[in-house]
Design a protein around this motif. Structure first.
Motif: not given
Length: 352
Positions: A192-198, A152-162, A105-107, A168-170
């Motif tokens: 993990t397989s669960e995060m991949f599905q999510i 505003m659009l960039v902020a929405i995108l970043i917040i939604a994917t955070t 994941i750190n690639m 994923s990292y945890l």
């Protein structure tokens, strides 16, 4: 230790378990590197073109385009990085070694893929909502200030994917340094397989919702174009609204075919890691660029103006250099001529 036995792991892809790297085709990885770099360069140039054109950069619709194209540029970086990494890996090992999920994941490419996998669907949903507002509330949409719209659009995108990025990292860190996946380090091997599905599910659902939203948008657009006067919209604004909506809808449809279709297959069969799916994903950015230029006349005009301006200045500079050179030659000749005449007169006078 036998490298084949060392790699035996049910979580590793079977096609890489016992086959030497010499038998792994690197053609897809070269495609990643070449198309990824091309996508990044062309997308970045397109962003610069829009920003450099004052008529375009102040429009909210083109700020949506900037966000979409910039997203494709980042996407190109991910594939370029993945291609180079896997080409180097195949050339350096006889058999594909093992890595931990945390290492994978750190690639660089997985840093990007963790963000853009759900981000692509979320961005499609953001653009469809933008079109929904512009079509159902056109007068209010026109009055929205464009100076902060992009941020505003960039902020929405970043917040939604955070949230998904952090999780994923945890979860990958929680697995520790156990080397239980092969070092090709696809996204499914980094999370993990669960995060991949999510991550896949988010992109599937948001893209489908975005596509469904275009049904009422298309109906509304039909009435707006037919009755633009009744909506207090000028004919030029109605035409512009139609072009923008067609552009964004085509981009969303291309995502449905090139992202959602393979995503759905992978969601129900995560072990089926066909390179065809990843090449489909990669070509989505190329398709987007074609859609932009085919549907947007203002964008084509801006490109032609920049090209003509560049070559026009260059030609003008060459003409000026030629003129200056000619003047200098004429001036130099005019200075030398009296000297020769004077010398001749002197010689004649001495003779007499």
């Amino acid at each position: 230790m036998d490298p084949v036995n060392e790699m035996s792991d049910q979580n590793s892809y079977r096609e890489y378990n016992t086959i030497p790297t010499s038998e792994i085709s690197t053609v897809p990885y070269y495609m990643y590197a070449v198309e990824g770099s091309f996508l990044f360069i062309v997308s970045l140039a397109l962003v610069v073109l829009i920003i450099a054109t004052s008529k375009l950069r102040g429009q909210k619709e083109f700020q949506i385009f900037i966000l979409c194209v910039a997203f494709d540029a980042v996407f190109g970086v991910a594939y370029f990085s993945a291609g180079l990494y896997r080409i180097q890996l195949v050339g350096s090992y006889s058999f594909v070694p093992l890595k931990s999920r945390w290492e994978c994941i750190n690639m660089l490419h997985n840093h990007v893929f963790v963000f853009i996998t759900p981000g692509a669907g979320i961005l499609a949903l953001i653009t469809s909502i933008d079109r929904f507002i512009s079509v159902f509330f056109p007068l209010k949409y026109i009055k929205i200030r464009s100076d902060r719209y992009f941020l505003m659009l960039v902020a929405i995108l970043i917040i939604a994917t955070t949230p998904t990025t952090v999780l994923s990292y945890l979860y990958s860190y929680h697995n520790g340094n156990e080397k239980d996946v092969n070092a090709m380090c696809l996204l499914v091997q980094g999370v993990t397989s669960e995060m991949f599905q999510i991550l896949r599910a988010i992109r599937i659902l948001t893209t489908i919702i975005a596509v469904v939203l275009y049904i009422p948008i298309a109906v509304r657009m039909y009435f707006i174009i037919k009755r633009s006067a009744a909506f207090n919209i000028k004919a030029g604004q109605a035409s512009k609204l139609r072009r923008m909506t067609v552009t964004v809808s085509l981009i969303t449809v291309s995502q449905l075919v090139l992202f959602t279709l393979p995503d759905t297959i992978l969601f129900f069969n995560s072990q089926l890691q066909s390179m065809v799916f990843y090449v489909m994903n990669l070509n989505k950015g190329i398709v987007n660029i074609l859609i932009f230029f085919v549907t947007q006349r203002d964008l084509r005009k801006a490109l032609l103006q920049q090209i003509s301006s560049f070559f026009g200045k260059k030609c003008f500079r060459n003409v000026v250099e030629i003129d200056v050179s000619s003047i200098q030659n004429v001036d130099s000749s005019s200075r030398r001529t009296p000297i020769r005449v004077k010398s001749a007169v002197t010689a004649v006078s001495r003779h007499h």
